[in-house]
Design a protein around this motif. Sequence first.
Motif, short mmCIF file in Angstrom:
data_model
loop_
_atom_site.label_atom_id
_atom_site.label_comp_id
_atom_site.label_asym_id
_atom_site.label_seq_id
_atom_site.Cartn_x
_atom_site.Cartn_y
_atom_site.Cartn_z
N VAL A 100 -16.75 2.09 70.16
CA VAL A 100 -17.43 2.10 70.98
C VAL A 100 -18.09 2.13 72.17
N ALA A 101 -17.50 3.17 73.17
CA ALA A 101 -17.31 2.66 74.95
C ALA A 101 -18.54 2.89 75.71
N THR A 102 -19.07 1.72 76.21
CA THR A 102 -19.54 2.02 77.41
C THR A 102 -19.17 2.88 78.60
N LEU A 103 -20.01 3.73 79.09
CA LEU A 103 -19.13 4.65 80.36
C LEU A 103 -20.80 4.04 81.49
N ALA A 104 -20.38 4.25 82.45
CA ALA A 104 -21.54 4.46 83.64
C ALA A 104 -20.51 5.77 84.61
N VAL A 111 -26.67 10.49 87.92
CA VAL A 111 -25.65 8.51 86.96
C VAL A 111 -26.19 8.64 86.09
N GLU A 112 -25.01 8.56 85.44
CA GLU A 112 -26.15 8.23 83.54
C GLU A 112 -24.86 7.79 82.97
N ARG A 113 -25.39 6.29 82.47
CA ARG A 113 -24.83 4.96 81.85
C ARG A 113 -24.95 5.62 80.35
N TYR A 114 -23.79 5.56 79.10
CA TYR A 114 -24.09 6.17 78.44
C TYR A 114 -23.03 5.24 77.59
N THR A 115 -23.48 5.13 76.04
CA THR A 115 -22.31 4.72 74.77
C THR A 115 -22.41 5.67 74.05
N SER A 130 -22.03 10.72 73.01
CA SER A 130 -22.68 10.14 73.27
C SER A 130 -23.89 11.82 73.03
N THR A 131 -24.76 10.33 72.17
CA THR A 131 -26.14 11.46 72.67
C THR A 131 -27.66 10.06 72.94
#
Length: 237
Positions: A100-104, A111-115, A130-131
């Motif tokens: 799993v990766a978390t990115l902003a 602006v999007e922060r997602y896993t 990512s969904t």
Amino acid sequence: MSTSLCSSCRRLLQLSDGYITRARHTVTLLELRGQWRAISFLPNMADKLTSSPKKRKDYREEKILGYTQEQVYNMVADVDNYHSFLPWCQESVYRRSKSVATLAIGFPPLVERYTASVVAEPPHSLKTMSTDGKLFAILENSWYFRSGPDLDSGPTCLVNFRVTFEFRTLLYAQLGFLVFDEVARTMSGAFEAQLGQLHGADHLKARGVRGIEGLRQLLDKSKSSQLRQQGKLMEMD
């Protein structure tokens, strides 16, 4: 960054959690390659947005690079380091044990922060999906790597890159469709620049080879030269 409005431009239409100025004036959207790109919204654009269907968009790119397959794969798979070289990437954390990766990712006003789930098959492919984001209903990134022909100047790697996305709101779709291809190209270029930082200059570019067709021409020229050399040797015999 703000835009001054005349007396005739006072009406604002709120869509989702962003705003569109209902006027003839320009709204600054995005900084690309050191320059601010502006998008003009016509008075009736907001009305069109409310009736436009959502669309899924694909960006695809295929290129040949003067590095080994392992070098290219390892650089792309180094998700933890994305924030240090990718434009607009503010955060990147890769939990390999959970895939799993978390990115902003931020490019004002989006602006999007997602896993994202990560499926890695080293050194052949890397896929993320990512969904759960607020900006994208779906965001998929797919990388495929294949060794190319070895040249006298060094190895080569064939890279296929694809981004598939669907915005959650009509506002985001309108803004994103206008700039996303150039954003994707800019980020793809950042990956190439990182390869240069890690492993030195791309030997194909040093030889003036541009793209897969350029490599084909180089191979054809090399093959013709070899055949001519063989012909000369036969004449000497």
